[in-house]
Design a protein around this motif. Structure first.
Motif, PDB file in Angstrom:
ATOM      1  N   PHE A 165       0.610  -1.205   0.036  1.00 27.01           N
ATOM      2  CA  PHE A 165      -0.040   0.065  -0.021  1.00 27.01           C
ATOM      3  C   PHE A 165       0.848   1.132  -0.139  1.00 27.01           C
ATOM      4  CE2 PHE A 165      -2.349  -3.360   2.211  1.00 27.01           C
ATOM      5  CZ  PHE A 165      -3.643  -3.198   1.637  1.00 27.01           C
ATOM      6  N   THR A 166       0.407   2.108  -0.735  1.00 27.57           N
ATOM      7  CA  THR A 166       1.151   3.572  -0.659  1.00 27.57           C
ATOM      8  C   THR A 166       0.704   4.340   0.636  1.00 27.57           C
ATOM      9  OG1 THR A 166      -0.840   4.772  -1.660  1.00 27.57           O
ATOM     10  CG2 THR A 166       0.860   3.684  -3.185  1.00 27.57           C
ATOM     11  N   GLY A 167       1.317   5.577   1.140  1.00 27.27           N
ATOM     12  CA  GLY A 167       0.942   6.060   2.402  1.00 27.27           C
ATOM     13  C   GLY A 167      -0.604   6.510   2.207  1.00 27.27           C
ATOM     14  N   GLN A 168      -0.664   7.038   1.181  1.00 22.71           N
ATOM     15  CA  GLN A 168      -2.320   7.484   0.883  1.00 22.71           C
ATOM     16  C   GLN A 168      -3.298   6.205   1.146  1.00 22.71           C
ATOM     17  OE1 GLN A 168      -3.284   9.428  -2.549  1.00 22.71           O
ATOM     18  NE2 GLN A 168      -5.340  10.267  -1.875  1.00 22.71           N
ATOM     19  N   GLN A 169      -3.120   5.111   0.641  1.00 22.17           N
ATOM     20  CA  GLN A 169      -3.940   3.981   1.098  1.00 22.17           C
ATOM     21  C   GLN A 169      -3.982   3.595   2.223  1.00 22.17           C
ATOM     22  OE1 GLN A 169      -2.174   1.331  -1.960  1.00 22.17           O
ATOM     23  NE2 GLN A 169      -3.489   1.858  -3.705  1.00 22.17           N
ATOM     24  N   TRP A 170      -2.634   3.733   2.861  1.00 22.26           N
ATOM     25  CA  TRP A 170      -2.635   3.379   4.440  1.00 22.26           C
ATOM     26  C   TRP A 170      -3.530   4.177   5.068  1.00 22.26           C
ATOM     27  CZ3 TRP A 170      -1.575  -0.893   6.607  1.00 22.26           C
ATOM     28  CH2 TRP A 170      -0.838  -1.740   6.516  1.00 22.26           C
ATOM     29  N   MET A 171      -3.767   5.367   4.866  1.00 20.86           N
ATOM     30  CA  MET A 171      -4.566   6.566   5.493  1.00 20.86           C
ATOM     31  C   MET A 171      -6.100   6.226   5.156  1.00 20.86           C
ATOM     32  SD  MET A 171      -2.711   8.543   7.062  1.00 20.86           S
ATOM     33  CE  MET A 171      -3.868   9.820   7.611  1.00 20.86           C
TER      34      MET A 171
END
Length: 199
Positions: A165-171
């Motif tokens: 996951f990218t950082g935005q997806q983790w958010m």
């Protein structure tokens, strides 16, 4: 099951209304007797020596070994547990003696609660409705979580696949879990408010 649970709930409420104080003293006496009897059985019983297969060991005379092959430690442990159980029984007896007036006060409070329940019998169904609503919501949130996991990039081959996951997806994932938890807690608070408002 729901009908049987409701019937048992009403029977329990009737018993609380009729003999609440007696039920508390009977439960106290039964717990003391169970602790005393369990301590007695542990103190005077011989522990069985168990083999690695979970079966009792057989001694040289062909009889089940009751501690002759290093069982002194097991006897000591049994007796220590028996003493602890007897001390717990003594504590229960002392608490029963010291808090006798509190039992009278608490049974009076329970009787008042039972009177309220008899005047609003649908309150017995409220916990079931709350559990049903929260279960449905939890299943919906779990399905949404699985759908949200599909935004990750699948890497690896065969059975050794992972999701990245990218950082935005983790958010997104963290926000989803937070929101789901918040909604479930809101339902619980709404249930508590409804019960408090009815009373």
């Amino acid at each position: 099951v729901l009908v049987a649970a409701t019937a048992l709930g009403y029977a329990y409420l009737f018993l609380l209304r009729a003999v609440a104080q007696g039920l508390i003293w009977i439960a106290t006496a039964v717990s003391m007797l169970v602790l005393l009897w369990s301590g007695y059985k542990l103190w005077f019983s011989e522990p069985l020596m168990m083999g690695p297969d979970g079966q009792p060991l057989v001694g040289p005379n062909g009889l089940i070994d009751t501690g002759s092959m290093g069982g002194d430690n097991a006897v000591s442990i049994h007796r220590a547990i028996a003493v602890v159980l007897w001390i717990l029984a003594l504590i229960v007896a002392l608490l029963a003696c010291c808090f006798g007036n509190s039992v009278k006060l608490s049974t009076a409070c329970v009787r008042q609660g039972v009177i309220v329940m008899w005047k609003m019998p649908l309150m017995l169904a409220a916990p079931f409705v709350k559990a049903l609503v929260k279960t449905i919501l939890a299943v919906i949130f779990l399905l949404g979580w699985v759908h949200l996991l599909s935004i990750g990039e699948v890497t690896g081959l065969g059975l050794h696949r992972t999701l990245k996951f990218t950082g935005q997806q983790w958010m997104y994932l963290i926000f989803y879990v937070y929101t789901a938890f918040w909604i479930l807690q809101y339902v619980s608070a709404l249930y508590q408010f409804a019960i408090a408002y009815c009373v």
